[in-house]
Write a protein that holds these residues in place. Structure first.
Motif, PDB file in Angstrom:
ATOM      1  N   UNK A  51      40.265  39.934  38.145  1.00 35.41           N
ATOM      2  CA  UNK A  51      40.420  41.188  39.039  1.00 35.41           C
ATOM      3  C   UNK A  51      38.791  41.395  40.262  1.00 35.41           C
ATOM      4  N   UNK A  52      38.354  41.095  40.021  1.00 36.88           N
ATOM      5  CA  UNK A  52      37.002  41.193  39.906  1.00 36.88           C
ATOM      6  C   UNK A  52      36.827  40.442  40.703  1.00 36.88           C
ATOM      7  N   UNK A  53      36.645  38.715  40.438  1.00 36.96           N
ATOM      8  CA  UNK A  53      36.825  37.358  41.239  1.00 36.96           C
ATOM      9  C   UNK A  53      37.424  38.514  42.618  1.00 36.96           C
ATOM     10  N   UNK A  54      39.272  37.950  42.228  1.00 34.62           N
ATOM     11  CA  UNK A  54      39.762  38.424  43.419  1.00 34.62           C
ATOM     12  C   UNK A  54      39.939  39.731  44.139  1.00 34.62           C
ATOM     13  N   UNK A  55      38.954  40.404  43.706  1.00 32.86           N
ATOM     14  CA  UNK A  55      38.807  41.986  44.775  1.00 32.86           C
ATOM     15  C   UNK A  55      38.262  40.369  46.065  1.00 32.86           C
ATOM     16  N   UNK A  56      37.380  39.530  46.254  1.00 32.74           N
ATOM     17  CA  UNK A  56      36.862  39.288  47.133  1.00 32.74           C
ATOM     18  C   UNK A  56      37.194  37.810  47.922  1.00 32.74           C
ATOM     19  N   UNK A  57      37.642  37.531  47.086  1.00 32.67           N
ATOM     20  CA  UNK A  57      37.814  35.879  47.055  1.00 32.67           C
ATOM     21  C   UNK A  57      39.605  35.542  46.917  1.00 32.67           C
ATOM     22  N   UNK A 114      30.702  34.894  27.568  1.00 27.25           N
ATOM     23  CA  UNK A 114      30.712  35.639  28.597  1.00 27.25           C
ATOM     24  C   UNK A 114      31.759  36.323  28.422  1.00 27.25           C
ATOM     25  N   UNK A 115      33.015  36.294  28.888  1.00 24.66           N
ATOM     26  CA  UNK A 115      34.089  36.675  28.854  1.00 24.66           C
ATOM     27  C   UNK A 115      34.185  38.022  27.583  1.00 24.66           C
ATOM     28  N   UNK A 129      28.550  39.271  33.298  1.00 25.56           N
ATOM     29  CA  UNK A 129      28.825  37.801  34.007  1.00 25.56           C
ATOM     30  C   UNK A 129      29.879  38.189  35.555  1.00 25.56           C
ATOM     31  N   UNK A 130      29.935  38.405  35.292  1.00 26.04           N
ATOM     32  CA  UNK A 130      31.201  38.969  36.486  1.00 26.04           C
ATOM     33  C   UNK A 130      30.358  39.728  37.725  1.00 26.04           C
ATOM     34  N   UNK A 141      29.418  37.399  41.264  1.00 28.75           N
ATOM     35  CA  UNK A 141      29.593  38.439  42.598  1.00 28.75           C
ATOM     36  C   UNK A 141      28.394  38.141  43.130  1.00 28.75           C
ATOM     37  N   UNK A 142      27.567  38.710  42.744  1.00 22.47           N
ATOM     38  CA  UNK A 142      26.104  38.907  42.858  1.00 22.47           C
ATOM     39  C   UNK A 142      25.889  37.563  44.138  1.00 22.47           C
ATOM     40  N   UNK A 143      26.168  36.774  43.493  1.00 23.71           N
ATOM     41  CA  UNK A 143      25.032  34.835  44.046  1.00 23.71           C
ATOM     42  C   UNK A 143      25.998  34.481  45.385  1.00 23.71           C
TER      43      UNK A 143
END
Length: 260
Positions: A39-45, A241-242, A249-250, A254-256
């Motif tokens: 969900x966190x990854x898909x918020x921006x990609x 890590x998940x 990890x997220x 995300x920051x990178x």
């Protein structure tokens, strides 16, 4: 072997925005390895992943897995979703897959994130994988699940659980081992992408799982040292890590990617 030589792998697609391809680990799957942070990854990609043969909805194959095909299937999935360029995140076995993809398609890859991963297996890792493979193929799945608890959780995380909790968790894991596990671990033992590393020219983050019993931090740092200008982020977790530190990890990923 190329991506066109077999049917397309089952595909997961989520979100909108710049492309992000996901490559999962041995005995895992996109949902198993990335579900907790999806969900966190898909918020921006626009997140695209494929499940290797014998996991998720991708049928098991009768031939040995080929890293070029795994990388090719990810590119084919990106093509199908209209993504011309994309970042690539590889976890564990997904690391060599991501590296090979970047080496073969440098004009399309914008950045790499490599977590808990390796460019080749050293003697210790091969021994770990050999036992994993033997336990799976001999049908000793309950023992394998206990072994995986030992080899994937950090000492701190494992010791937070009572022996009865560990046993119960192992019984659940034993019921859900993907049919392609043996094939995945066979590829772990064979894969070697060291020759690809010096040519990686995109921004790369190597997330070193510093309490990892499966892929030693030393092996992870060797990988980072061989990629020009790769950044290292240390995450105090075991191999998963998940499971142990999904939010951290997220944030690292995300920051990178946001800097790119």
């Amino acid at each position: 072997m190329t991506a066109s030589s077999s049917a397309a792998f089952a595909r997961t697609v989520r979100g909108t925005g710049p492309g992000l391809l996901l490559a999962h680990g041995a005995g895992g799957g996109i949902e198993a390895n990335y579900g907790p942070i999806m969900e966190g990854l898909a918020a921006r990609h626009t997140v695209v992943g494929v499940d290797y043969p014998g996991t998720g909805a991708t049928p098991k194959t009768q031939s040995p897995l080929d890293i070029d095909e795994l990388a090719g299937q990810l590119v084919a999935a990106a093509d199908a979703e209209g993504l011309d360029t994309f970042a690539v995140s590889g976890f564990s076995l997904g690391g060599p897959v991501a590296i090979r993809l970047a080496a073969r398609h440098p004009e399309r890859v914008t950045s790499l994130v490599l977590s808990a991963t390796f460019a080749h297996t050293d003697t210790r890792t091969d021994l770990v994988a050999s036992i994993w493979q033997q336990l799976f193929e001999s049908g000793q799945h309950s023992v394998l699940a206990e072994y995986l608890n030992l080899m994937t959780l950090s000492e701190a995380a494992l010791n937070l659980l009572a022996p009865a909790q560990v046993q119960a968790a192992a019984e659940q894991v034993a019921l859900t081992l993907p049919s392609g596990t043996g094939d995945h671990v066979d590829l772990v033992r064979r894969v070697d992408v060291r020759a690809d590393l010096a040519g990686i020219a995109v921004p790369t983050l190597v997330v070193v799982t510093t309490a990892d019993p499966l892929i030693s931090p030393a092996l992870q740092r060797q990988l980072a040292a061989a990629i020009p200008d790769a950044e290292i982020a240390e995450l105090p977790t075991g191999h998963l890590p998940f499971v142990e530190r999904p939010e951290e990890w997220l944030k690292l990923i995300s920051d990178f990617l946001a800097r790119g």
